[in-house]
Design an enzyme around this catalytic site. Structure first.
Site, PDB file in Angstrom:
ATOM      1  CB  CYS A   1      -0.940  -0.003   1.078  1.00  0.00           C
ATOM      2  SG  CYS A   1       0.028   0.126   2.745  1.00  0.00           S
TER       3      CYS A   1
ATOM      4  CB  CYS B   1       0.819   4.771   7.671  1.00  0.00           C
ATOM      5  SG  CYS B   1      -0.593   5.100   6.483  1.00  0.00           S
TER       6      CYS B   1
ATOM      7  CG  HIS C   1       3.178  -0.798  12.653  1.00  0.00           C
ATOM      8  ND1 HIS C   1       4.742  -1.151  12.347  1.00  0.00           N
ATOM      9  CD2 HIS C   1       2.635  -1.431  11.730  1.00  0.00           C
ATOM     10  CE1 HIS C   1       4.670  -2.158  11.642  1.00  0.00           C
ATOM     11  NE2 HIS C   1       3.526  -2.475  11.021  1.00  0.00           N
TER      12      HIS C   1
ATOM     13  CD  GLU D   1      -2.967   1.166  12.992  1.00  0.00           C
ATOM     14  OE1 GLU D   1      -4.089   1.915  12.966  1.00  0.00           O
ATOM     15  OE2 GLU D   1      -2.773   0.522  12.208  1.00  0.00           O
TER      16      GLU D   1
END
Length: 324
Positions: free
Chosen positions: A20, A105, A83, A135
Site C-alpha cells: 500500500c 503511515c 505503525h 499501531e
C-alpha cells in the site's frame, strides 16, 4: 524419459494486493535516509511487518532495534516504523538530541490527530483494535494513560465499562476486518447511542480494498493462499476473510518456499493475495512454486484500482548530497 502431463490449476490473483502507499513510503524513507546519511541508520521496530523487506533493508545498512536505548549517540538518524509510536518515543529522541525520521503511515497519523481532538473536547475514547499491536500502542500512547479504553472484539464491546459523566467517541486500528469492526461498532452504538464516530472511516483504503478482493476470489476458490507475515494484522485478517467468504481453506505463507504445493492437490481453482506489507516478488514466488506441480493458468481478479501516493517527509524531499 516420459514426461507426465501436469494437472491443470487456475490461479486467481486478487487485486489490489501487496504494498500500500503507507508501506511504500516507509520503505523509501529508510532507503533515502541510507542514501543521504550512509550506513547505518537505525529503525525502531520492523519498518513494516515483513521479514523479506526487513532483511533487504538490513543488507543495505539498516539496523533494527526494539527501543531507543539500543541506539548509540553517533549522529545517525533513527526511523520510527509505519505503525506509529507513542508520543514518549520522539520526546525521548529529542531529549538525547537524536535525529529522527517519522515513517508513520499518514492514515495512522490521521487517527492520532483525531483521537487528540476528541480528548481535547473532553471525550473518552474507545479504541477498537488488537492488544499489543504497535499501531494500537502508538495510538493509545498519544494520550494520557486511562484516556483510551481498548475494545478487541464483540464480546468485549458488550461488557466494556466506561467512565461516568463524560461523552464517548470511538476509533479503530486501520488494519482490522471490515466486517468484524462493523459488528463491534453496532454493539457500541446500541449500548451508547450518543457515541461519536470518526469523521471518516479509520480502516484504511488498502485494508478495505484487499478484503473486498479476497472475498471475490474466495467465492470461486477451493483454497486461498495469503502471502504475508504472521505478525501482520492485515495479512491475518485476509486469511480469516477468505475462510468466511466461500473458500473451504485458507493458509498464510511468508514466501514461495513456505508453501507445500500439495495443498492444492485435487483443486481446480485457488486464489492468491498478499498483505499490504508483502512485495509482489513473493507472490511471484508462490506462483512459481505451484508451477512445479501444476500446469498453472493465471487470472487477475481486480475489484479496485489504487492510485494513492504519500510524499516523503519534507526533510527528505529537499536536495541533499549523497553520503560517501
Amino acid at each position: 524419459m516420459i514426461v507426465l502431463d501436469l494437472p491443470p490449476l487456475t490461479v486467481l490473483l486478487a487485486g489490489p494486493r501487496g504494498f500500500c502507499a503507507g508501506v511504500d513510503r516507509a520503505i523509501k524513507i529508510v532507503e533515502e535516509a541510507l542514501r543521504r546519511h550512509g550506513r547505518p541508520v537505525y529503525v525502531r521496530h520492523e519498518i513494516v511487518h515483513n521479514r523479506f523487506v526487513v532483511e533487504r533493508l538490513e543488507a543495505l545498512g539498516a539496523i533494527f532495534v526494539e527501543e531507543l536505548d539500543e541506539v548509540p549517540d553517533d549522529g545517525q538518524p533513527v526511523i520510527f516504523s509505519a505503525h506509529g509510536v507513542p508520543k514518549s518515543v520522539p520526546e525521548a529522541a529529542r531529549e538525547r538530541a537524536m535525529p529522527y525520521l517519522d515513517a508513520t503511515c499518514p492514515l495512522v497519523s490521521k487517527v492520532h490527530r483525531e483521537t487528540e481532538r476528541h480528548f481535547a473536547r473532553g471525550l473518552h475514547i474507545l479504541m477498537i483494535g488488537h492488544a499489543g499491536h504497535p499501531e494500537v500502542i502508538g495510538t493509545m500512547g498519544q494520550l494520557p494513560q486511562g484516556a483510551v479504553t481498548l475494545v478487541e472484539n464483540a464480546a468485549q464491546a458488550r461488557l466494556v465499562a466506561v467512565p461516568g459523566g463524560v461523552g464517548l467517541s470511538y476509533t479503530t486500528q486501520t488494519t482490522l476486518s471490515v466486517d468484524d469492526t462493523a459488528e463491534v461498532v453496532a454493539i457500541l452504538r446500541e449500548r451508547f447511542p450518543a457515541i461519536e464516530a470518526p469523521q471518516k472511516e479509520n480502516i484504511c483504503y488498502a485494508t478495505t480494498n484487499r478484503q473486498a478482493a479476497v472475498k471475490a476470489v474466495a467465492a470461486r476458490a477451493e483454497l486461498v493462499v495469503v502471502v504475508g507475515a504472521p505478525n501482520s494484522s492485515n495479512s491475518v485478517r485476509l486469511r480469516e476473510v477468505a475462510e468466511r467468504n466461500g473458500s473451504p481453506r485458507a493458509v498464510l505463507v511468508q514466501r514461495g518456499a513456505d508453501l507445500d504445493p500439495a495443498l492444492a492437490d485435487g483443486c481446480r481453482v485457488i486464489g492468491i493475495t498478499a498483505g499490504a506489507s508483502a512485495p509482489e516478488i513473493l507472490v511471484e514466488e508462490v506462483v512459481e512454486r505451484l508451477r512445479e506441480r501444476f500446469s498453472v493458468t493465471v487470472e487477475e481478479v481486480t475489484v479496485a484500482t489504487e492510485d494513492v501516493v504519500f510524499q516523503l517527509p519534507a526533510t527528505l524531499r529537499r536536495p541533499a548530497p549523497i553520503a560517501g
